[in-house]
Design a protein around this motif. Structure first.
Motif, PDB file in Angstrom:
ATOM      1  N   LEU A 164       7.720  46.516  19.811  1.00  0.00           N
ATOM      2  CA  LEU A 164       7.752  45.324  20.644  1.00  0.00           C
ATOM      3  C   LEU A 164       6.317  44.851  20.832  1.00  0.00           C
ATOM      4  O   LEU A 164       5.447  45.632  21.229  1.00  0.00           O
ATOM      5  N   VAL A 165       6.078  43.574  20.524  1.00  0.00           N
ATOM      6  CA  VAL A 165       4.745  42.988  20.619  1.00  0.00           C
ATOM      7  C   VAL A 165       4.806  41.812  21.586  1.00  0.00           C
ATOM      8  O   VAL A 165       5.604  40.894  21.387  1.00  0.00           O
ATOM      9  N   LEU A 166       3.968  41.836  22.619  1.00  0.00           N
ATOM     10  CA  LEU A 166       3.905  40.741  23.593  1.00  0.00           C
ATOM     11  C   LEU A 166       2.691  39.867  23.319  1.00  0.00           C
ATOM     12  O   LEU A 166       1.593  40.377  23.079  1.00  0.00           O
ATOM     13  N   ILE A 167       2.903  38.551  23.380  1.00  0.00           N
ATOM     14  CA  ILE A 167       1.834  37.574  23.191  1.00  0.00           C
ATOM     15  C   ILE A 167       1.918  36.578  24.345  1.00  0.00           C
ATOM     16  O   ILE A 167       3.017  36.148  24.714  1.00  0.00           O
ATOM     17  N   LYS A 168       0.770  36.202  24.892  1.00  0.00           N
ATOM     18  CA  LYS A 168       0.768  35.206  25.965  1.00  0.00           C
ATOM     19  C   LYS A 168       1.359  33.899  25.444  1.00  0.00           C
ATOM     20  O   LYS A 168       1.039  33.455  24.345  1.00  0.00           O
ATOM     21  N   SER A 169       2.196  33.273  26.239  1.00  0.00           N
ATOM     22  CA  SER A 169       2.887  32.041  25.833  1.00  0.00           C
ATOM     23  C   SER A 169       1.938  30.911  25.487  1.00  0.00           C
ATOM     24  O   SER A 169       2.223  30.104  24.600  1.00  0.00           O
ATOM     25  N   ASP A 229       9.273  58.917   0.296  1.00  0.00           N
ATOM     26  CA  ASP A 229       7.822  58.935   0.456  1.00  0.00           C
ATOM     27  C   ASP A 229       7.447  58.675   1.910  1.00  0.00           C
ATOM     28  O   ASP A 229       7.040  57.577   2.291  1.00  0.00           O
ATOM     29  N   LEU A 230       7.580  59.696   2.714  1.00  0.00           N
ATOM     30  CA  LEU A 230       7.298  59.593   4.143  1.00  0.00           C
ATOM     31  C   LEU A 230       5.827  59.273   4.397  1.00  0.00           C
ATOM     32  O   LEU A 230       5.502  58.520   5.307  1.00  0.00           O
ATOM     33  N   GLN A 231       4.951  59.797   3.574  1.00  0.00           N
ATOM     34  CA  GLN A 231       3.516  59.563   3.762  1.00  0.00           C
ATOM     35  C   GLN A 231       3.179  58.078   3.622  1.00  0.00           C
ATOM     36  O   GLN A 231       2.428  57.534   4.424  1.00  0.00           O
ATOM     37  N   LYS A 232       3.736  57.396   2.614  1.00  0.00           N
ATOM     38  CA  LYS A 232       3.481  55.956   2.429  1.00  0.00           C
ATOM     39  C   LYS A 232       4.059  55.160   3.594  1.00  0.00           C
ATOM     40  O   LYS A 232       3.464  54.187   4.045  1.00  0.00           O
ATOM     41  N   PHE A 233       5.230  55.562   4.074  1.00  0.00           N
ATOM     42  CA  PHE A 233       5.862  54.870   5.200  1.00  0.00           C
ATOM     43  C   PHE A 233       4.985  55.010   6.442  1.00  0.00           C
ATOM     44  O   PHE A 233       4.721  54.025   7.137  1.00  0.00           O
ATOM     45  N   GLN A 234       4.502  56.203   6.728  1.00  0.00           N
ATOM     46  CA  GLN A 234       3.643  56.418   7.886  1.00  0.00           C
ATOM     47  C   GLN A 234       2.325  55.663   7.734  1.00  0.00           C
ATOM     48  O   GLN A 234       1.806  55.107   8.712  1.00  0.00           O
ATOM     49  N   GLU A 235       1.800  55.617   6.526  1.00  0.00           N
ATOM     50  CA  GLU A 235       0.568  54.874   6.250  1.00  0.00           C
ATOM     51  C   GLU A 235       0.771  53.388   6.538  1.00  0.00           C
ATOM     52  O   GLU A 235      -0.064  52.740   7.171  1.00  0.00           O
ATOM     53  N   PHE A 236       1.912  52.862   6.088  1.00  0.00           N
ATOM     54  CA  PHE A 236       2.206  51.453   6.346  1.00  0.00           C
ATOM     55  C   PHE A 236       2.374  51.193   7.841  1.00  0.00           C
ATOM     56  O   PHE A 236       1.869  50.199   8.364  1.00  0.00           O
ATOM     57  N   LEU A 237       3.086  52.071   8.547  1.00  0.00           N
ATOM     58  CA  LEU A 237       3.310  51.874   9.981  1.00  0.00           C
ATOM     59  C   LEU A 237       1.996  51.861  10.748  1.00  0.00           C
ATOM     60  O   LEU A 237       1.816  51.061  11.670  1.00  0.00           O
ATOM     61  N   LYS A 238       1.070  52.706  10.364  1.00  0.00           N
ATOM     62  CA  LYS A 238      -0.250  52.718  11.012  1.00  0.00           C
ATOM     63  C   LYS A 238      -0.965  51.391  10.780  1.00  0.00           C
ATOM     64  O   LYS A 238      -1.540  50.808  11.705  1.00  0.00           O
ATOM     65  N   LEU A 239      -0.910  50.889   9.542  1.00  0.00           N
ATOM     66  CA  LEU A 239      -1.516  49.598   9.229  1.00  0.00           C
ATOM     67  C   LEU A 239      -0.834  48.473  10.017  1.00  0.00           C
ATOM     68  O   LEU A 239      -1.506  47.608  10.581  1.00  0.00           O
ATOM     69  N   ARG A 291       0.749  48.649  12.924  1.00  0.00           N
ATOM     70  CA  ARG A 291       0.331  48.732  14.336  1.00  0.00           C
ATOM     71  C   ARG A 291      -1.081  48.182  14.527  1.00  0.00           C
ATOM     72  O   ARG A 291      -1.358  47.513  15.520  1.00  0.00           O
ATOM     73  N   THR A 292      -1.956  48.442  13.563  1.00  0.00           N
ATOM     74  CA  THR A 292      -3.323  47.908  13.631  1.00  0.00           C
ATOM     75  C   THR A 292      -3.302  46.383  13.602  1.00  0.00           C
ATOM     76  O   THR A 292      -3.988  45.731  14.392  1.00  0.00           O
ATOM     77  N   ILE A 293      -2.511  45.809  12.705  1.00  0.00           N
ATOM     78  CA  ILE A 293      -2.391  44.348  12.598  1.00  0.00           C
ATOM     79  C   ILE A 293      -1.828  43.775  13.896  1.00  0.00           C
ATOM     80  O   ILE A 293      -2.366  42.819  14.455  1.00  0.00           O
ATOM     81  N   LEU A 294      -0.750  44.368  14.387  1.00  0.00           N
ATOM     82  CA  LEU A 294      -0.076  43.854  15.575  1.00  0.00           C
ATOM     83  C   LEU A 294      -0.943  43.986  16.827  1.00  0.00           C
ATOM     84  O   LEU A 294      -0.876  43.147  17.724  1.00  0.00           O
ATOM     85  N   SER A 295      -1.761  45.016  16.887  1.00  0.00           N
ATOM     86  CA  SER A 295      -2.609  45.206  18.073  1.00  0.00           C
ATOM     87  C   SER A 295      -3.650  44.099  18.207  1.00  0.00           C
ATOM     88  O   SER A 295      -4.144  43.843  19.304  1.00  0.00           O
ATOM     89  N   LYS A 296      -3.969  43.416  17.114  1.00  0.00           N
ATOM     90  CA  LYS A 296      -4.944  42.325  17.151  1.00  0.00           C
ATOM     91  C   LYS A 296      -4.406  41.081  17.872  1.00  0.00           C
ATOM     92  O   LYS A 296      -5.170  40.249  18.322  1.00  0.00           O
ATOM     93  N   ILE A 297      -3.088  40.958  17.965  1.00  0.00           N
ATOM     94  CA  ILE A 297      -2.501  39.776  18.594  1.00  0.00           C
ATOM     95  C   ILE A 297      -1.795  40.078  19.908  1.00  0.00           C
ATOM     96  O   ILE A 297      -1.447  39.175  20.653  1.00  0.00           O
ATOM     97  N   SER A 298      -1.577  41.345  20.188  1.00  0.00           N
ATOM     98  CA  SER A 298      -0.785  41.734  21.350  1.00  0.00           C
ATOM     99  C   SER A 298      -1.608  41.748  22.628  1.00  0.00           C
ATOM    100  O   SER A 298      -2.774  42.140  22.627  1.00  0.00           O
ATOM    101  N   VAL A 299      -0.991  41.352  23.728  1.00  0.00           N
ATOM    102  CA  VAL A 299      -1.614  41.348  25.047  1.00  0.00           C
ATOM    103  C   VAL A 299      -1.879  42.777  25.510  1.00  0.00           C
ATOM    104  O   VAL A 299      -2.868  43.056  26.158  1.00  0.00           O
TER     105      VAL A 299
END
Length: 105
Positions: free
Chosen positions: A6-11, A73-83, A85-93
């Motif tokens: 869940l990602v929150l962004i100011k309206s 390929d759990l390692q690739k999935f976890q690698e993608f999820l980390k990336l 979260r990094t992308i989403l954290s740049k826009i999230s409140v």
């Protein structure tokens, strides 16, 4: 395996006002390609679904993001999820909230 965020962004913010613009942001990172209900990263394909909504207090809009993998390929999935979260954290409140994490379960 499935993970939900869940990602929150100011309206009042003018970025990521639609699912399309969120997808463009995610795809701006090399190696990520979104095609309807799937996402490709590092040679792996993952299930992908996004919903956009407004919070009850009307000060925020939110994205509910679901990513799933049937790959071994759990390692690739976890690698993608980390990336992701990094992308989403740049826009999230606030920090990206994990609603469901089948990997940790």
């Amino acid at each position: 395996m499935k993970v939900e965020y869940l990602v929150l962004i100011k309206s009042e913010e003018q970025y990521c006002r639609s699912i399309t613009s969120l997808n463009y942001l995610i795809q701006s990172y090399d190696g990520i390609k979104i095609d309807n209900d799937s996402l490709s990263y590092a040679g792996c394909k993952f299930g992908y679904a996004v919903k956009l909504g407004n919070s009850d207090d009307v000060n925020h809009r939110f994205f509910h993001i679901e990513v799933s993998s049937t790959s071994d390929d759990l390692q690739k999935f976890q690698e993608f999820l980390k990336l992701l979260r990094t992308i989403l954290s740049k826009i999230s409140v606030q920090p990206v909230e994990t609603l469901f994490d089948e990997i940790s379960s």
